[in-house]
Design a protein around this motif. Structure first.
Motif, short mmCIF file in Angstrom:
data_model
loop_
_atom_site.label_atom_id
_atom_site.label_comp_id
_atom_site.label_asym_id
_atom_site.label_seq_id
_atom_site.Cartn_x
_atom_site.Cartn_y
_atom_site.Cartn_z
N ASN A 219 0.82 -1.21 0.00
CA ASN A 219 0.00 0.00 0.00
C ASN A 219 0.86 1.26 0.00
OD1 ASN A 219 -2.48 -1.50 0.20
ND2 ASN A 219 -2.04 -1.81 2.38
N TYR B 217 -1.08 10.53 -6.32
CA TYR B 217 -1.14 10.70 -4.87
C TYR B 217 -0.12 11.73 -4.39
CZ TYR B 217 -4.17 6.63 -4.63
OH TYR B 217 -5.22 5.77 -4.79
N GLU C 76 -12.89 8.99 -1.00
CA GLU C 76 -13.13 8.11 -2.15
C GLU C 76 -12.86 6.65 -1.80
OE1 GLU C 76 -14.06 8.30 -5.40
OE2 GLU C 76 -14.75 10.36 -5.16
N HIS C 77 -11.73 6.40 -1.15
CA HIS C 77 -11.34 5.00 -0.87
C HIS C 77 -12.21 4.36 0.20
CE1 HIS C 77 -8.01 4.72 -3.57
NE2 HIS C 77 -7.35 5.72 -3.03
N VAL D 64 -16.36 5.02 -1.57
CA VAL D 64 -16.70 4.69 -2.97
C VAL D 64 -16.03 3.41 -3.41
CG1 VAL D 64 -16.68 5.51 -5.36
CG2 VAL D 64 -17.01 7.15 -3.49
N THR D 65 -14.70 3.39 -3.45
CA THR D 65 -13.98 2.21 -3.94
C THR D 65 -13.89 1.10 -2.90
OG1 THR D 65 -11.80 3.03 -3.24
CG2 THR D 65 -12.59 3.70 -5.42
N GLN D 66 -14.15 1.42 -1.63
CA GLN D 66 -14.09 0.46 -0.52
C GLN D 66 -12.68 -0.13 -0.34
OE1 GLN D 66 -16.89 -0.41 1.58
NE2 GLN D 66 -17.61 1.46 0.58
N ASN D 67 -11.67 0.58 -0.80
CA ASN D 67 -10.28 0.15 -0.60
C ASN D 67 -9.78 0.76 0.71
OD1 ASN D 67 -7.59 -0.55 -0.73
ND2 ASN D 67 -7.32 0.07 -2.86
N TRP D 68 -10.16 0.14 1.81
CA TRP D 68 -9.84 0.68 3.12
C TRP D 68 -8.35 0.64 3.42
CZ3 TRP D 68 -14.03 -0.73 7.29
CH2 TRP D 68 -15.28 -0.30 6.83
#
Length: 275
Positions: free
Chosen positions: A47, A57, A234-235, A238-242
């Motif tokens: 990550n 980023y 967003e993460h 929305v994207t559920q990329n915790w």
């Protein structure tokens, strides 16, 4: 220390300690844990590799720091003269209360109020329309975002500066005048240096929250203003990329800690050590 006094202190520390563990330490540990794991729970640094290898980023990081700097600079330029002026008034506590009152209003309500003011059919366009000016698109721009963010943050800059100025002994200013200094020299050489702790506290109170703004960037700045706060939103939503969202959150926390270190009051820290 008497035993009863120690018992009272221990009694007061318990609820604070529980609150600290549940709402500060535990979420922070969870955030760091998620940033160092995969969705299946395995340890990884992937990550962080994604974050530091991504130009997007890194650009968001620069935008966050840059906009936070601009917001802090604008609020400081407006707040210091205002705080100095308030300290010269007889009813200064009353006028300070009027400045603090907007902080009691919900942030979302204030943001929507500015949408009503700056929209094409809003108050500002209706006012300039009286002179035949065509309605302008005032929302969804960098300057509108800075305007709204600075307005919301100004009370948090004024208050510590006001308190710092109020603590200055008036005799110091009088002594400066007696020694031949004019009003500007007194302000520059006496008042400003002595009020530096308040300025540093105000910078912390404004710069740190400004790093993680996301609601104002959405509603006022639109898609033109993209910051780390927007990416975290967003993460997580929305994207559920915790995992990646937690990684960005950790980076943001590190940036906040660095800010606190750079703006800490070294003078008072040295005074405590000298006691």
């Amino acid at each position: 220390m008497p035993k009863s006094k120690r018992q009272r202190q221990f009694f007061y520390i318990i609820p604070y300690g529980i609150w600290l563990v549940l709402f500060v330490i535990a979420p922070l540990v969870l955030l760091v844990f998620q940033s160092l794991t995969t969705p299946t729970g395995h340890f990884t640094l992937h990550n962080y590799a994604i974050y530091f290898a991504s130009g997007t980023y890194l650009r968001m990081t620069f935008n966050s720091v840059w906009y936070a700097f601009l917001i802090t600079a604008v609020t400081l330029i407006v707040s210091y003269p205002m705080a100095y002026l308030l300290n010269q008034l007889k009813q200064k506590q009353f006028w300070l209360l009027l400045i603090i009152l907007p902080t009691w209003i919900n942030l979302l309500l204030k943001t929507y109020a500015f949408i009503g003011l700056l929209s094409k059919s809003g108050t500002v366009n209706n006012f300039i329309g009286l002179w035949g000016v065509v309605p302008q698109q005032l929302l969804f721009s960098d300057w509108s975002f800075l305007l709204v963010a600075a307005y919301i943050e100004i009370p948090f800059m004024i208050l510590p500066i006001f308190n710092s100025l109020a603590e200055i002994n008036p005799r110091l200013e009088q002594a400066s005048r007696d020694l031949g200094a004019n009003r500007w020299q007194t302000l520059r050489r006496v008042i400003v240096p002595l009020s530096t702790p308040g300025v540093k506290a105000g910078i912390q109170a404004v710069f740190i929250p400004s790093l993680s703004l996301f609601m104002i960037t959405r509603l006022i700045g639109g898609n033109r203003v993209i910051t780390l706060g927007t990416a975290i939103e967003e993460h997580f939503l929305v994207t559920q990329n915790w995992q990646l969202g937690s990684t960005i959150g950790v980076v943001l926390i590190v940036a906040m800690v660095i800010t606190m270190i750079l703006t800490r009051d070294r003078a008072r820290r040295s005074a405590r050590k000298g006691r």
